[in-house]
Write a protein that holds these residues in place. Sequence first.
Motif, PDB file in Angstrom:
ATOM      1  N   ARG A   1       0.859  -1.197   0.000  1.00 43.50           N
ATOM      2  CA  ARG A   1       0.000   0.000   0.000  1.00 43.50           C
ATOM      3  C   ARG A   1       0.890   1.241   0.000  1.00 43.50           C
ATOM      4  N   HIS A   2       0.487   2.194  -0.849  1.00 42.48           N
ATOM      5  CA  HIS A   2       1.199   3.465  -0.900  1.00 42.48           C
ATOM      6  C   HIS A   2       0.176   4.584  -0.762  1.00 42.48           C
ATOM      7  N   VAL A   3       0.432   5.509   0.152  1.00 46.19           N
ATOM      8  CA  VAL A   3      -0.487   6.617   0.405  1.00 46.19           C
ATOM      9  C   VAL A   3       0.252   7.922   0.253  1.00 46.19           C
ATOM     10  N   ARG A   4      -0.335   8.879  -0.484  1.00 44.98           N
ATOM     11  CA  ARG A   4       0.278  10.201  -0.601  1.00 44.98           C
ATOM     12  C   ARG A   4      -0.818  11.253  -0.725  1.00 44.98           C
ATOM     13  N   ARG A   5      -0.427  12.481  -0.564  1.00 46.57           N
ATOM     14  CA  ARG A   5      -1.377  13.578  -0.661  1.00 46.57           C
ATOM     15  C   ARG A   5      -1.857  13.749  -2.092  1.00 46.57           C
ATOM     16  N   GLY A   6      -3.115  14.138  -2.280  1.00 50.23           N
ATOM     17  CA  GLY A   6      -3.649  14.306  -3.618  1.00 50.23           C
ATOM     18  C   GLY A   6      -3.051  15.512  -4.313  1.00 50.23           C
TER      19      GLY A   6
ATOM     20  N   SER B   1     -14.295  17.556  -0.314  1.00 52.36           N
ATOM     21  CA  SER B   1     -14.613  17.803   1.083  1.00 52.36           C
ATOM     22  C   SER B   1     -13.879  19.045   1.543  1.00 52.36           C
ATOM     23  N   ALA B   2     -14.294  19.562   2.698  1.00 56.08           N
ATOM     24  CA  ALA B   2     -13.646  20.770   3.213  1.00 56.08           C
ATOM     25  C   ALA B   2     -12.173  20.519   3.484  1.00 56.08           C
ATOM     26  N   GLN B   3     -11.846  19.301   3.883  1.00 54.51           N
ATOM     27  CA  GLN B   3     -10.463  18.949   4.140  1.00 54.51           C
ATOM     28  C   GLN B   3      -9.984  18.029   3.022  1.00 54.51           C
ATOM     29  N   ALA B   4      -8.773  18.255   2.509  1.00 54.33           N
ATOM     30  CA  ALA B   4      -8.260  17.503   1.367  1.00 54.33           C
ATOM     31  C   ALA B   4      -8.266  16.010   1.662  1.00 54.33           C
ATOM     32  N   ASP B   5      -8.739  15.219   0.672  1.00 51.26           N
ATOM     33  CA  ASP B   5      -8.716  13.770   0.801  1.00 51.26           C
ATOM     34  C   ASP B   5      -7.328  13.242   0.470  1.00 51.26           C
ATOM     35  N   GLU B   6      -7.102  11.998   0.825  1.00 46.29           N
ATOM     36  CA  GLU B   6      -5.840  11.350   0.529  1.00 46.29           C
ATOM     37  C   GLU B   6      -6.020  10.342  -0.585  1.00 46.29           C
ATOM     38  N   LEU B   7      -5.036  10.269  -1.449  1.00 45.90           N
ATOM     39  CA  LEU B   7      -5.031   9.270  -2.502  1.00 45.90           C
ATOM     40  C   LEU B   7      -4.399   8.000  -1.965  1.00 45.90           C
ATOM     41  N   GLU B   8      -5.123   6.888  -2.041  1.00 45.48           N
ATOM     42  CA  GLU B   8      -4.639   5.611  -1.554  1.00 45.48           C
ATOM     43  C   GLU B   8      -4.510   4.647  -2.722  1.00 45.48           C
ATOM     44  N   LEU B   9      -3.375   3.992  -2.813  1.00 41.46           N
ATOM     45  CA  LEU B   9      -3.109   3.017  -3.857  1.00 41.46           C
ATOM     46  C   LEU B   9      -2.889   1.649  -3.225  1.00 41.46           C
ATOM     47  N   ASP B  10      -3.627   0.656  -3.691  1.00 44.13           N
ATOM     48  CA  ASP B  10      -3.504  -0.719  -3.210  1.00 44.13           C
ATOM     49  C   ASP B  10      -3.098  -1.625  -4.370  1.00 44.13           C
ATOM     50  N   TRP B  11      -1.985  -2.315  -4.190  1.00 45.84           N
ATOM     51  CA  TRP B  11      -1.515  -3.271  -5.192  1.00 45.84           C
ATOM     52  C   TRP B  11      -1.766  -4.689  -4.694  1.00 45.84           C
TER      53      TRP B  11
ATOM     54  N   GLU C   1      -5.737  -0.693  -7.291  1.00 47.25           N
ATOM     55  CA  GLU C   1      -6.940   0.033  -6.897  1.00 47.25           C
ATOM     56  C   GLU C   1      -6.520   1.381  -6.346  1.00 47.25           C
ATOM     57  N   ALA C   2      -7.189   2.422  -6.824  1.00 44.45           N
ATOM     58  CA  ALA C   2      -6.908   3.782  -6.375  1.00 44.45           C
ATOM     59  C   ALA C   2      -8.175   4.382  -5.786  1.00 44.45           C
ATOM     60  N   ASN C   3      -8.049   5.000  -4.614  1.00 42.24           N
ATOM     61  CA  ASN C   3      -9.176   5.643  -3.949  1.00 42.24           C
ATOM     62  C   ASN C   3      -8.808   7.080  -3.601  1.00 42.24           C
ATOM     63  N   TYR C   4      -9.697   7.982  -3.945  1.00 44.08           N
ATOM     64  CA  TYR C   4      -9.512   9.383  -3.591  1.00 44.08           C
ATOM     65  C   TYR C   4     -10.881   9.960  -3.269  1.00 44.08           C
ATOM     66  N   GLY C   5     -11.208   9.983  -2.004  1.00 44.40           N
ATOM     67  CA  GLY C   5     -12.525  10.479  -1.603  1.00 44.40           C
ATOM     68  C   GLY C   5     -13.618   9.606  -2.176  1.00 44.40           C
ATOM     69  N   ARG C   6     -14.475  10.216  -2.975  1.00 48.68           N
ATOM     70  CA  ARG C   6     -15.578   9.485  -3.572  1.00 48.68           C
ATOM     71  C   ARG C   6     -15.217   8.846  -4.906  1.00 48.68           C
ATOM     72  N   PHE C   7     -13.989   9.001  -5.311  1.00 48.93           N
ATOM     73  CA  PHE C   7     -13.560   8.451  -6.593  1.00 48.93           C
ATOM     74  C   PHE C   7     -12.789   7.163  -6.383  1.00 48.93           C
TER      75      PHE C   7
END
Length: 584
Positions: free
Chosen positions: A3-8, A23-33, A75-81
């Motif tokens: 798993r790799h996590v970084r700021r969007g 969102s009011a606060q920046a979401d984080e981009l999460e990558l799962d391999w 798999e990539a997750n960023y908030g609702r995306f």
Amino acid sequence: MYRHVRRGSATVCALALLLGTASAQADELELDWSGRIQSDLRFRMQPVGVGEWYSRQELPAGVERNWNTLGLKLEANYGRFHGVAAVDFVWSGVPERMTAIGDLSRVEKAEPYRLEARSIYMEAEGIFVKGLDLRIGQQVVSWGVGDQFNPTNNLNPDDLRDPLLFGRQVANFMVKADYWINEDWSISGVLVPLFKPAMLPLSGSLAVAQLDRLPFVSDSLRQRVVAEQAAAQTLFGHPTIIGNVTPVLPEPTFDNMQVAYRIAGTIKEHDVALSYYNGRTDFPQPRSNHTRQALGRRCNPSDTNDCVEGLLLTDVTLEYPRMHVYGLNVTGEVNPFSWISEEINGLGYRFEGALVVPQSQSIRLTNDALALGIPQAAGEYDYDGDGQPGGPGGREPLVVDNTPFLKWVLGLDYTFGEHVYVNAMWVHGLVDEYGAGDWIKEGYTVRQSGVIEGSNVLACALSKNGQTCSREILRPRLGDYVVLGADFKFANQAGMFRLFTILDATPLVEDTWDDEQGKRVQRKISPLSAEGFSMVIFPELDYNFGNGLELAAGALLQLGKPYTKFGSPETGGSTVFTRAKYSF
């Protein structure tokens, strides 16, 4: 899993703001391999094939396949995306057929490989309005609830390349929207711009090569053609064989786009769904046959007295007729023994039914000029036998009529403690069965045909009436199957023995001429008799060693006469297999 996590990035944030989802606060981009390495080695126990020496097609006994797969999923997750990309790199250990010395320099011939996209899509939750989810890209949409048998799953083409993965489908590009009315009910719509056909096993070509399985709905036309082919072979030394087989896909036009809709929800803990599909069957149906002559005497290498004077080659064109499918899915759990104890497991049930409304499809028969004992001019076949091809009553014969038909799956499953799971299903109509014909409405497909020994095939051919000469083994277009299976777990859940069986419960019919009665008669062949018995037996032993390593071995035994469902050559015959998989 890595798993790799970084700021969007600013670009992603800008996109989120544009869609009104930031969102009011920046979401984080999460990558799962994740991924897997898998090796499949399979052996065919006996050779299977069709045709005589002059047209023999055969799959030999021995190594049936050796597929080595590297599967990767991101798999990539960023908030609702959310985004998914899953691909398989597959190497085959079985070299392709070499046809020239130059092939020895081509690695794709010596070590065939391919790239398969299992899924590549992106989706957004609550886009534009609350409750609206959108997914775009290469994906599989499974609305069915049956276990591997899903007559309402028509958006994706079936993938039959590996019979051990029966029920698998090929991803296709789609635009899918789901609107959640509330927590329990949703409405879905799917647009599929491009049509994809079903993927067939290597043995699939053997089905088309069996020219005695004439596709015509008309009994009289089938009987006549059987007599004509027999006369051409026995009297003039020209047997009929398959030539070129060409599937024709629909053009990528707006009119050929596929659409589907569904409403699904929960009623007192029972899941219910109604669906509609407007598209095409992904299994091809014959659209035209063209016969040409190949002159030249040929003799059997094993018997020089067995010769033919030439061949009649039939070139076949296949198409994919349109259909509408109305589906109903219901699944849930009941506990008839709850009055004894609340700790007794409930009995799971599932029903999946599809009403299919097909578009009728006819076939056009043409030929070159044929130099036989009775010369035949080039042109279209004289369908009604009046000597005027295409004249009154000379319409192209049907291979599929527009009569609606039903397919369904009714299943029950139960778990005994932690170690035993059992499953029972009644399946009406498999994925490759198409058209009306079952115990509800009569309609047959030919499994074997030929001429009656001692019959006058020349007289039948000249009179254009083959009813006194032909014999057929028929089967309803839609079969019934009893599926029984069980999983037994042991060694602290690490080991599993699986045994599944499929019994063909469909009776066959022998249709022939009876001289004493002066008419054609039919004899039913029971599916429990030696003539009609057909069955699949699938035992598998699997052991999970932990840390991602699994080993498995088993067999796929397909039993029955060559004209039965599972004993037919196009199934590929019985195989044994081993499989090693490492997941990470």
